[in-house]
Design a protein around this motif. Structure first.
Motif, PDB file in Angstrom:
ATOM      1  N   TRP A  28       3.896  10.520  -8.685  1.00 37.40           N
ATOM      2  CA  TRP A  28       4.063   9.399  -9.599  1.00 37.40           C
ATOM      3  C   TRP A  28       3.340   8.140  -9.130  1.00 37.40           C
ATOM      4  N   PHE A  29       2.819   8.137  -7.895  1.00 36.71           N
ATOM      5  CA  PHE A  29       2.224   6.935  -7.310  1.00 36.71           C
ATOM      6  C   PHE A  29       0.752   7.147  -7.014  1.00 36.71           C
ATOM      7  N   ASN A  30      -0.074   6.238  -7.528  1.00 35.42           N
ATOM      8  CA  ASN A  30      -1.514   6.389  -7.320  1.00 35.42           C
ATOM      9  C   ASN A  30      -2.166   5.154  -6.724  1.00 35.42           C
ATOM     10  N   SER A  31      -1.334   4.235  -6.175  1.00 34.60           N
ATOM     11  CA  SER A  31      -1.913   3.040  -5.571  1.00 34.60           C
ATOM     12  C   SER A  31      -0.968   2.460  -4.527  1.00 34.60           C
ATOM     13  N   GLU A  32      -1.549   1.668  -3.646  1.00 34.81           N
ATOM     14  CA  GLU A  32      -0.757   0.980  -2.627  1.00 34.81           C
ATOM     15  C   GLU A  32       0.242   0.021  -3.275  1.00 34.81           C
ATOM     16  N   LYS A  33      -0.188  -0.669  -4.328  1.00 36.53           N
ATOM     17  CA  LYS A  33       0.701  -1.618  -5.011  1.00 36.53           C
ATOM     18  C   LYS A  33       1.904  -0.897  -5.624  1.00 36.53           C
ATOM     19  N   ALA A  34       1.671   0.247  -6.243  1.00 34.39           N
ATOM     20  CA  ALA A  34       2.772   0.999  -6.852  1.00 34.39           C
ATOM     21  C   ALA A  34       3.777   1.444  -5.787  1.00 34.39           C
ATOM     22  N   VAL A  35       3.298   1.893  -4.651  1.00 30.45           N
ATOM     23  CA  VAL A  35       4.193   2.307  -3.562  1.00 30.45           C
ATOM     24  C   VAL A  35       4.958   1.101  -3.031  1.00 30.45           C
ATOM     25  N   PHE A  36       4.291  -0.030  -2.879  1.00 29.92           N
ATOM     26  CA  PHE A  36       4.956  -1.247  -2.406  1.00 29.92           C
ATOM     27  C   PHE A  36       6.073  -1.658  -3.353  1.00 29.92           C
ATOM     28  N   TYR A  37       5.815  -1.645  -4.662  1.00 35.19           N
ATOM     29  CA  TYR A  37       6.835  -2.032  -5.635  1.00 35.19           C
ATOM     30  C   TYR A  37       8.031  -1.094  -5.595  1.00 35.19           C
ATOM     31  N   TRP A  38       7.788   0.162  -5.334  1.00 35.37           N
ATOM     32  CA  TRP A  38       8.862   1.139  -5.293  1.00 35.37           C
ATOM     33  C   TRP A  38       9.593   1.116  -3.967  1.00 35.37           C
ATOM     34  N   ALA A  39       8.858   1.153  -2.875  1.00 39.32           N
ATOM     35  CA  ALA A  39       9.455   1.457  -1.578  1.00 39.32           C
ATOM     36  C   ALA A  39       9.488   0.291  -0.604  1.00 39.32           C
ATOM     37  N   GLY A  40       8.820  -0.807  -0.920  1.00 37.65           N
ATOM     38  CA  GLY A  40       8.830  -1.940  -0.022  1.00 37.65           C
ATOM     39  C   GLY A  40       7.751  -1.859   1.040  1.00 37.65           C
ATOM     40  N   PRO A  41       7.739  -2.864   1.929  1.00 33.99           N
ATOM     41  CA  PRO A  41       6.650  -2.988   2.887  1.00 33.99           C
ATOM     42  C   PRO A  41       6.663  -1.946   4.012  1.00 33.99           C
ATOM     43  N   GLY A  42       7.757  -1.238   4.216  1.00 33.77           N
ATOM     44  CA  GLY A  42       7.840  -0.281   5.310  1.00 33.77           C
ATOM     45  C   GLY A  42       7.245   1.080   5.025  1.00 33.77           C
ATOM     46  N   ILE A  43       6.811   1.314   3.798  1.00 35.97           N
ATOM     47  CA  ILE A  43       6.279   2.618   3.405  1.00 35.97           C
ATOM     48  C   ILE A  43       4.795   2.453   3.090  1.00 35.97           C
ATOM     49  N   TYR A  79      23.039   3.986   0.644  1.00 37.27           N
ATOM     50  CA  TYR A  79      23.585   3.854   1.984  1.00 37.27           C
ATOM     51  C   TYR A  79      24.476   2.616   2.023  1.00 37.27           C
ATOM     52  N   ASN A  80      25.247   2.479   3.081  1.00 41.25           N
ATOM     53  CA  ASN A  80      26.142   1.336   3.232  1.00 41.25           C
ATOM     54  C   ASN A  80      25.350   0.148   3.768  1.00 41.25           C
ATOM     55  N   ARG A  81      25.341  -0.931   3.003  1.00 40.01           N
ATOM     56  CA  ARG A  81      24.739  -2.192   3.444  1.00 40.01           C
ATOM     57  C   ARG A  81      25.745  -3.282   3.114  1.00 40.01           C
ATOM     58  N   LEU A  82      26.269  -3.917   4.137  1.00 42.13           N
ATOM     59  CA  LEU A  82      27.230  -5.010   3.962  1.00 42.13           C
ATOM     60  C   LEU A  82      28.436  -4.570   3.124  1.00 42.13           C
ATOM     61  N   ASP A  83      28.918  -3.374   3.386  1.00 43.00           N
ATOM     62  CA  ASP A  83      30.075  -2.802   2.677  1.00 43.00           C
ATOM     63  C   ASP A  83      29.864  -2.686   1.164  1.00 43.00           C
ATOM     64  N   HIS A  84      28.637  -2.482   0.775  1.00 45.02           N
ATOM     65  CA  HIS A  84      28.273  -2.181  -0.607  1.00 45.02           C
ATOM     66  C   HIS A  84      27.492  -0.874  -0.620  1.00 45.02           C
ATOM     67  N   CYS A  85      27.604  -0.141  -1.701  1.00 52.56           N
ATOM     68  CA  CYS A  85      26.757   1.033  -1.901  1.00 52.56           C
ATOM     69  C   CYS A  85      25.392   0.484  -2.295  1.00 52.56           C
ATOM     70  N   HIS A  86      24.484   0.481  -1.318  1.00 52.64           N
ATOM     71  CA  HIS A  86      23.162  -0.105  -1.548  1.00 52.64           C
ATOM     72  C   HIS A  86      22.231   0.948  -2.134  1.00 52.64           C
ATOM     73  N   LEU A  87      21.598   0.595  -3.244  1.00 53.18           N
ATOM     74  CA  LEU A  87      20.648   1.473  -3.912  1.00 53.18           C
ATOM     75  C   LEU A  87      19.239   1.102  -3.460  1.00 53.18           C
ATOM     76  N   GLY A  88      18.469   2.111  -3.092  1.00 52.44           N
ATOM     77  CA  GLY A  88      17.125   1.845  -2.629  1.00 52.44           C
ATOM     78  C   GLY A  88      16.119   2.830  -3.193  1.00 52.44           C
ATOM     79  N   ARG A  89      14.895   2.388  -3.253  1.00 49.74           N
ATOM     80  CA  ARG A  89      13.763   3.215  -3.668  1.00 49.74           C
ATOM     81  C   ARG A  89      14.018   3.926  -4.995  1.00 49.74           C
ATOM     82  N   LEU A  90      14.465   3.161  -5.961  1.00 51.84           N
ATOM     83  CA  LEU A  90      14.752   3.695  -7.290  1.00 51.84           C
ATOM     84  C   LEU A  90      13.458   3.819  -8.083  1.00 51.84           C
TER      85      LEU A  90
END
Length: 166
Positions: A28-43, A79-90
């Protein structure tokens, strides 16, 4: 990518993400920008399975896909972040955007967070200029909140949902 229509006769199901599912998501990803928007700077782009699993804390983060039959619709992590169900990489497959898949994914992940993590409140990060995502999250009861640390991205907001909307 061609738009595809959901089959109303087949229910959507949240399932643990497999190696093969990740290969499909990566298409689904064909560019660095698309990956950044989805996954953040660590990916980094181009996506590689082994590196992604390490950098995204794949095993620790409870990684899921939303499927309809064999059709891969969406991906997300909790995952648990600050006692919340944190949603990531949606992310929703480009072929199924605009059909309610994102709403179903977020709701299913929050339900799974309640079961797996015992956390009923949700949280997530979103880039301010991702208007489609912001609109969805606000409709689902997420509101902007203060984050106790500096968020390393200037365009990023922290949203929380402390109760299910009616």
């Amino acid at each position: 990518m061609n738009k595809m229509k959901l089959n109303d006769a087949i229910p959507m199901q949240l399932m643990p993400c497999t190696h093969q599912d990740l290969i499909g998501v990566f298409r689904w990803f064909n560019s660095e920008k698309a990956v950044f928007y989805w996954a953040g700077p660590g990916i980094t782009y181009p996506l590689q399975i082994k590196r992604f699993k390490t950098d995204s804390k794949f095993e620790k983060s409870h990684s899921y896909v939303l499927k309809q039959g064999r059709q891969l619709l969406a991906f997300g992590q909790i995952y648990n972040r600050l006692d919340h169900c944190h949603l990531g990489r949606l992310v929703v497959s480009p072929s199924f955007r605009g059909q309610g898949v994102g709403r179903h994914l977020v709701a299913a992940l929050l339900d799974e967070g309640q079961r797996q993590l015992g956390l009923s409140d949700g949280s997530l990060f979103v880039l301010r200029d991702n208007k489609v995502a912001m609109n969805l999250y606000q409709k689902m009861g997420f509101v902007q909140a203060e984050y106790p640390e500096t968020i390393p991205l200037e365009n990023c907001l922290y949203l929380r949902r402390t109760e299910k909307p009616d």
